[in-house]
Design a protein around this motif. Sequence first.
Motif, PDB file in Angstrom:
ATOM      1  N   GLY A 297      10.873  -0.262  14.428  1.00 42.74           N
ATOM      2  CA  GLY A 297      10.074  -1.401  14.873  1.00 42.74           C
ATOM      3  C   GLY A 297       8.714  -1.437  14.224  1.00 42.74           C
ATOM      4  N   GLN A 298       7.667  -1.620  15.033  1.00 42.89           N
ATOM      5  CA  GLN A 298       6.314  -1.736  14.493  1.00 42.89           C
ATOM      6  C   GLN A 298       5.699  -0.389  14.135  1.00 42.89           C
ATOM      7  OE1 GLN A 298       3.732  -4.795  16.269  1.00 42.89           O
ATOM      8  NE2 GLN A 298       5.432  -5.266  17.668  1.00 42.89           N
ATOM      9  N   ASP A 299       6.440   0.694  14.377  1.00 48.33           N
ATOM     10  CA  ASP A 299       5.982   2.006  13.926  1.00 48.33           C
ATOM     11  C   ASP A 299       6.424   2.308  12.495  1.00 48.33           C
ATOM     12  OD1 ASP A 299       4.699   2.590  16.288  1.00 48.33           O
ATOM     13  OD2 ASP A 299       6.435   3.594  17.183  1.00 48.33           O
ATOM     14  N   LEU A 300       7.121   1.374  11.855  1.00 50.37           N
ATOM     15  CA  LEU A 300       7.601   1.591  10.495  1.00 50.37           C
ATOM     16  C   LEU A 300       6.416   1.700   9.534  1.00 50.37           C
ATOM     17  CD1 LEU A 300      10.072   1.675   8.564  1.00 50.37           C
ATOM     18  CD2 LEU A 300       9.820  -0.809   8.336  1.00 50.37           C
ATOM     19  N   PRO A 301       6.258   2.831   8.832  1.00 51.36           N
ATOM     20  CA  PRO A 301       5.139   2.996   7.889  1.00 51.36           C
ATOM     21  C   PRO A 301       5.226   1.994   6.745  1.00 51.36           C
ATOM     22  CG  PRO A 301       6.131   5.118   8.432  1.00 51.36           C
ATOM     23  CD  PRO A 301       7.052   4.064   8.969  1.00 51.36           C
ATOM     24  N   ALA A 307       9.750   0.215   0.543  1.00 51.06           N
ATOM     25  CA  ALA A 307      10.957   0.730  -0.114  1.00 51.06           C
ATOM     26  C   ALA A 307      12.212   0.040   0.430  1.00 51.06           C
ATOM     27  CB  ALA A 307      11.042   2.242   0.092  1.00 51.06           C
ATOM     28  N   VAL A 308      12.260  -0.137   1.733  1.00 58.74           N
ATOM     29  CA  VAL A 308      13.410  -0.813   2.352  1.00 58.74           C
ATOM     30  C   VAL A 308      13.465  -2.272   1.901  1.00 58.74           C
ATOM     31  CG1 VAL A 308      14.324  -1.667   4.556  1.00 58.74           C
ATOM     32  CG2 VAL A 308      13.600   0.716   4.334  1.00 58.74           C
ATOM     33  N   ARG A 309      12.317  -2.924   1.854  1.00 57.44           N
ATOM     34  CA  ARG A 309      12.266  -4.331   1.431  1.00 57.44           C
ATOM     35  C   ARG A 309      12.775  -4.486  -0.002  1.00 57.44           C
ATOM     36  NH1 ARG A 309       6.806  -5.418   2.069  1.00 57.44           N
ATOM     37  NH2 ARG A 309       6.502  -4.789  -0.091  1.00 57.44           N
TER      38      ARG A 309
END
Length: 503
Positions: A297-301, A307-309
């Motif tokens: 969620g909003q804890d994603l660094p 990198a995921v995007r």
Amino acid sequence: MKFARSIALAATANLAIISAPVAFAQDSPSTEKSAPASPDLQVRTRDLSGTFGGQRVDFRATIKENLLSGDDGKPEAVIVTTSYVKQPRDTSRPVFFLFNGGPGSGSVWLQMGAFGPKRVAIPSDAKDDGAPPYPLLDNPDSLLDVADLVFIDPPGTGFSYLTEGTDPKKYYGLEQDARAVATIIRRWLNDNGRWNSPKYLGGESYGTTRTAMVARELEGETYNDVGLNGLVLISTILDFAGREPTPGNEMAYIVTLPNMAAAAYYHGKVDAPSVEAIVEEARQFAIGPFATALLKGQDLPADERAAVRAELSRLTGLSETYLDQADLRVTDQRFYKELLRDRGLTIGRLDSRYTGRDFDNAGETPDGDPSFYGIDAGYTAAINSWARETLGFETDREYQSIGSEPGRNWQWTISGRGRSAYLNVAPYIGDAMRQNSGLRTFVAQGYYDFATPFFGAEYSLKRTGIPQDRVEYHYYDAGHMMYVRDEDRAKLSRDIRAFIRSR
């Protein structure tokens, strides 16, 4: 078919408490009160022949109206079956009971597209079926060489209907519908002397949900009296949570990602050696880094998000800017519109190989599904021509290829389950398989099907309680109705034929 129009209407309705189970009486009506007169029931029979799987087969085609009554003797529903039985009758042959989905869809799709003795000729290359006439062709891919076939149109689909005054809640629902279909199967076995024949049960789309529920009725509930040899699931939907992109439900984005990669590959938006290769990359990314990122969620660094995007963009063909604006969560409806926006095209939901043009190119979601309006007229014309002109069925009723009445009234709850916000019927398949060591399951999925994503089918059937050594998966280079593509219709026929023969 079709988990398309009617499922979308019904799934958004408020869930209602299911009505009490209906008893389907087969005895004489009560003498205390005269029951309404039963409708005149038709039975039409034709002796025909054809070549299927390379074998010449003489068969009897029978289209029949079957009456279901309540426990008070009142006629409640007329269910139409169309059976094709090899002549002379051989009780050692398997019987394959088939239906489509919706809920609200008649069996026209499987009957006139895949397994019936005749099929409608529509383009194989994801093009519009155009205007009539639509040729009816001999279908060498029919399974009549290995099994007798019984197509069932549940209440509110095809030519089947509820009698005047019947409460829709008694038939339109997960359990009610399954109970009615199970009753029809038992009657057919009685009437045709086939109780000891090998038995297969199969459906497409919501028909796979129905398959799980009917298997529960035949093997796990009520009488527990009908042993099955195989379940055939075509374009599977068992776990409905995976198809609902409501805020907070991350599984909807995970299970559709491999479909997005397949569609992007087909339309030249991503590079890969094959659709199988890009799909496997998307599977591993979806269940690994992508799932992890969504769950954070909003804890994603920020660096992990970037990198995921980037990988998500590579797999889907969508820009990183668009993915960032969507917070990495692209609904399937948005994807249909966005993938080919630069070409002024949308892609299909049932089959993303199909493309269409909307009124304008500025919208967020498409105007319609080109993979549905591209074929539906041909199928409807074919079933009416075949049933009325060849089999001699006489009725003023309109054939409901996709009827809206069942979907509007559908009861999406299961008794004894408490709150049913999370609907998953896959455990019923596990129950049936654990209780019947001879029961096997065949799963057929198209790479380009967004209505019932193949990764969702894998996810629902690979969880605890389902014997994996008796489940087999087959994949096709088409969409929801993979049999519209000539090569995949032949492959599906070969695969199911081998499945039946290997019992």
